[in-house]
Design a protein around this motif. Sequence first.
Motif, PDB file in Angstrom:
ATOM      1  N   ARG A   1       0.831  -1.200   0.000  1.00 23.96           N
ATOM      2  CA  ARG A   1       0.000   0.000   0.000  1.00 23.96           C
ATOM      3  C   ARG A   1       0.864   1.247   0.000  1.00 23.96           C
ATOM      4  O   ARG A   1       1.826   1.345   0.748  1.00 23.96           O
ATOM      5  CB  ARG A   1      -0.907   0.004   1.221  1.00 23.96           C
ATOM      6  N   GLY A   2       0.491   2.141  -0.872  1.00 23.02           N
ATOM      7  CA  GLY A   2       1.199   3.406  -0.944  1.00 23.02           C
ATOM      8  C   GLY A   2       2.264   3.470  -2.025  1.00 23.02           C
ATOM      9  O   GLY A   2       2.778   4.542  -2.297  1.00 23.02           O
ATOM     10  N   ASN A   3       2.607   2.342  -2.666  1.00 21.44           N
ATOM     11  CA  ASN A   3       3.626   2.433  -3.723  1.00 21.44           C
ATOM     12  C   ASN A   3       2.965   2.829  -5.038  1.00 21.44           C
ATOM     13  O   ASN A   3       1.741   2.907  -5.157  1.00 21.44           O
ATOM     14  CB  ASN A   3       4.455   1.151  -3.834  1.00 21.44           C
ATOM     15  N   ALA A   4       3.760   3.071  -6.064  1.00 22.34           N
ATOM     16  CA  ALA A   4       3.258   3.604  -7.331  1.00 22.34           C
ATOM     17  C   ALA A   4       2.298   2.638  -8.025  1.00 22.34           C
ATOM     18  O   ALA A   4       1.247   3.054  -8.523  1.00 22.34           O
ATOM     19  CB  ALA A   4       4.424   3.946  -8.251  1.00 22.34           C
ATOM     20  N   ARG A   5       2.625   1.342  -8.073  1.00 21.17           N
ATOM     21  CA  ARG A   5       1.743   0.390  -8.750  1.00 21.17           C
ATOM     22  C   ARG A   5       0.407   0.261  -8.035  1.00 21.17           C
ATOM     23  O   ARG A   5      -0.636   0.134  -8.669  1.00 21.17           O
ATOM     24  CB  ARG A   5       2.402  -0.977  -8.874  1.00 21.17           C
ATOM     25  N   TRP A   6       0.428   0.294  -6.712  1.00 19.75           N
ATOM     26  CA  TRP A   6      -0.803   0.247  -5.919  1.00 19.75           C
ATOM     27  C   TRP A   6      -1.671   1.454  -6.252  1.00 19.75           C
ATOM     28  O   TRP A   6      -2.870   1.328  -6.515  1.00 19.75           O
ATOM     29  CB  TRP A   6      -0.456   0.227  -4.432  1.00 19.75           C
ATOM     30  N   PHE A   7      -1.070   2.635  -6.254  1.00 19.02           N
ATOM     31  CA  PHE A   7      -1.796   3.867  -6.545  1.00 19.02           C
ATOM     32  C   PHE A   7      -2.327   3.868  -7.975  1.00 19.02           C
ATOM     33  O   PHE A   7      -3.487   4.208  -8.221  1.00 19.02           O
ATOM     34  CB  PHE A   7      -0.896   5.082  -6.301  1.00 19.02           C
ATOM     35  N   LEU A   8      -1.486   3.476  -8.944  1.00 15.16           N
ATOM     36  CA  LEU A   8      -1.905   3.469 -10.339  1.00 15.16           C
ATOM     37  C   LEU A   8      -3.019   2.457 -10.595  1.00 15.16           C
ATOM     38  O   LEU A   8      -3.895   2.690 -11.434  1.00 15.16           O
ATOM     39  CB  LEU A   8      -0.711   3.200 -11.255  1.00 15.16           C
TER      40      LEU A   8
END
Length: 121
Positions: A10-17
């Motif tokens: 949670r919180g990394n770029a792939r999670w956000f994207l």
Amino acid sequence: MAEHYSSFDRGNARWFLQRLTAVFLIGVLAFHFMLLHFVNHAAEITFMGTQARMSQVGYFGTMVAFLVTATFHGVNGVFNALINQGLDGGQKQAVKWVLVVASLVLIAQGTRTALVMAGII
């Protein structure tokens, strides 16, 4: 209670994207269904009508953005599902690069088709 596990940190770029593309896809799918299933019924959809829609810059841009975001969202989801199943090491790297190449080919062919439909090439 079982511990929650996900390959998405949670919180990394792939999670956000993944979440951002989901929101975009919901909006574009709503637009698609409204335009092509309620405003124009399936029997009324023609090749010339598709060319007319694709010749509009806004529609063309939306469809290309739809292609790119749907490809990312789907491939990222598949990759993370495989990681959740235990994919790691060299296999993980091989699958990642196969999915990257497949995504690029899909986006290139989809963009080429959109350009033809728009009458640009």
